[in-house]
Design a protein around this motif. Structure first.
Motif, short mmCIF file in Angstrom:
data_model
loop_
_atom_site.label_atom_id
_atom_site.label_comp_id
_atom_site.label_asym_id
_atom_site.label_seq_id
_atom_site.Cartn_x
_atom_site.Cartn_y
_atom_site.Cartn_z
N VAL A 85 1.02 -3.05 -4.86
CA VAL A 85 1.13 -2.42 -3.54
C VAL A 85 2.44 -1.65 -3.52
N ASN A 86 2.35 -0.35 -3.48
CA ASN A 86 3.53 0.49 -3.32
C ASN A 86 3.76 0.69 -1.83
N ALA A 87 4.99 0.55 -1.40
CA ALA A 87 5.30 0.66 0.03
C ALA A 87 6.49 1.58 0.25
N GLY A 88 6.25 2.62 1.01
CA GLY A 88 7.34 3.52 1.36
C GLY A 88 7.76 4.42 0.21
N GLN A 89 8.68 5.30 0.52
CA GLN A 89 9.05 6.35 -0.45
C GLN A 89 9.64 5.77 -1.74
N GLU A 90 10.62 4.88 -1.62
CA GLU A 90 11.23 4.32 -2.83
C GLU A 90 10.30 3.35 -3.52
N GLY A 91 9.32 2.85 -2.80
CA GLY A 91 8.30 1.99 -3.41
C GLY A 91 7.26 2.77 -4.18
N GLY A 92 7.31 4.10 -4.10
CA GLY A 92 6.39 4.93 -4.86
C GLY A 92 5.07 5.19 -4.15
N GLN A 93 5.02 4.91 -2.84
CA GLN A 93 3.77 5.15 -2.10
C GLN A 93 3.60 6.64 -1.84
N THR A 94 2.40 7.15 -2.17
CA THR A 94 2.14 8.58 -1.95
C THR A 94 1.03 8.84 -0.93
N VAL A 95 0.19 7.85 -0.68
CA VAL A 95 -0.86 7.99 0.33
C VAL A 95 -0.55 7.00 1.45
N GLY A 96 -0.44 7.52 2.67
CA GLY A 96 0.01 6.72 3.81
C GLY A 96 -1.08 5.94 4.50
N HIS A 97 -1.87 5.23 3.72
CA HIS A 97 -2.88 4.30 4.25
C HIS A 97 -2.84 3.11 3.29
N LEU A 98 -2.54 1.93 3.81
CA LEU A 98 -2.40 0.74 2.97
C LEU A 98 -3.49 0.66 1.91
N HIS A 99 -3.08 0.46 0.66
CA HIS A 99 -4.04 0.26 -0.42
C HIS A 99 -3.44 -0.64 -1.47
N VAL A 100 -4.31 -1.43 -2.09
CA VAL A 100 -3.91 -2.30 -3.20
C VAL A 100 -4.56 -1.74 -4.46
N HIS A 101 -3.75 -1.48 -5.47
CA HIS A 101 -4.28 -1.03 -6.76
C HIS A 101 -4.75 -2.25 -7.55
N LEU A 102 -5.94 -2.15 -8.13
CA LEU A 102 -6.43 -3.16 -9.08
C LEU A 102 -6.54 -2.45 -10.43
N LEU A 103 -5.64 -2.85 -11.35
CA LEU A 103 -5.57 -2.22 -12.67
C LEU A 103 -5.96 -3.23 -13.72
N ALA A 104 -6.78 -2.80 -14.68
CA ALA A 104 -7.21 -3.73 -15.73
C ALA A 104 -7.76 -2.94 -16.91
N GLY A 105 -7.97 -3.66 -18.02
CA GLY A 105 -8.61 -3.06 -19.18
C GLY A 105 -7.64 -2.64 -20.26
N ARG A 106 -6.38 -2.88 -20.05
CA ARG A 106 -5.37 -2.64 -21.10
C ARG A 106 -4.22 -3.61 -20.87
N GLN A 107 -3.37 -3.74 -21.91
CA GLN A 107 -2.21 -4.61 -21.77
C GLN A 107 -1.22 -4.02 -20.77
N MET A 108 -0.82 -4.78 -19.78
CA MET A 108 0.19 -4.33 -18.82
C MET A 108 1.58 -4.71 -19.35
N HIS A 109 2.57 -4.00 -18.88
CA HIS A 109 3.94 -4.24 -19.34
C HIS A 109 4.86 -4.46 -18.14
N TRP A 110 6.02 -5.03 -18.44
CA TRP A 110 6.99 -5.32 -17.40
C TRP A 110 8.38 -4.99 -17.93
N PRO A 111 9.27 -4.38 -17.18
CA PRO A 111 9.11 -4.00 -15.78
C PRO A 111 8.30 -2.72 -15.62
N PRO A 112 7.70 -2.54 -14.43
CA PRO A 112 7.01 -1.28 -14.15
C PRO A 112 8.04 -0.18 -13.96
N GLY A 113 7.59 1.05 -14.04
CA GLY A 113 8.53 2.18 -13.91
C GLY A 113 8.98 2.40 -12.49
#
Ligand code: 5GP
Ligand code: ZN
Length: 113
Positions: A85-113
């Motif tokens: 969930v990206n929230a606000g400008q510094e959170g990387g939110q670009t669409v101003g309607h609450l949304h949860v991303h569900l990402l899968a199918g590849r290895q995820m890494h940490w930390p995110p960018g």
């Protein structure tokens, strides 16, 4: 109000739907960042997760339940997935309607960018 995700929720903007419920909707991200990249949204407009009032916060649980169901149905679990969930400008939110991303199918890494 000029909101692209409200348009998808109302059916006036096309989207590849993955789940349609009374209060929650899921559809494919237009610019996928993983083999599976879905967006799960409330039909009701909240500008961000920060804008969900405490008495309506149950909608976030409903979204997570839809994520669990999609992960099960699509064989994403037990491999794994990431909810974002990206929230606000510094959170990387670009669409101003609450949304949860569900990402899968590849290895995820940490930390995110
Ligand atoms: P955010 O950066 O706000 O967390 O994520 C917004 C996401 O919405 C991005 O991943 C972007 O690709 C996606 N997106 C933007 N416009 C549209 C659209 O019109 N349709 C769909 N399906 N996804 C969109
Ligand atoms: Zn909206």
């Amino acid at each position: 109000m000029d909101c692209i995700f409200c348009g998808i929720a109302q059916g006036s903007v096309p989207a590849a739907l993955a789940y349609e419920g009374e209060r929650v909707l899921a559809f494919s991200d237009l610019n996928p960042q993983a083999p599976t990249h879905l967006l799960i949204i409330p039909r009701k407009h909240y500008a961000s997760i920060q804008d969900v009032p405490a008495e309506e916060i149950g909608i976030v649980g409903e979204i997570v339940t839809v994520a669990q169901d999609l992960a099960r149905e699509r064989g994403i679990w037990p491999g794994g997935y990431r909810l974002v969930v990206n929230a606000g400008q510094e959170g990387g939110q670009t669409v101003g309607h609450l949304h949860v991303h569900l990402l899968a199918g590849r290895q995820m890494h940490w930390p995110p960018g």
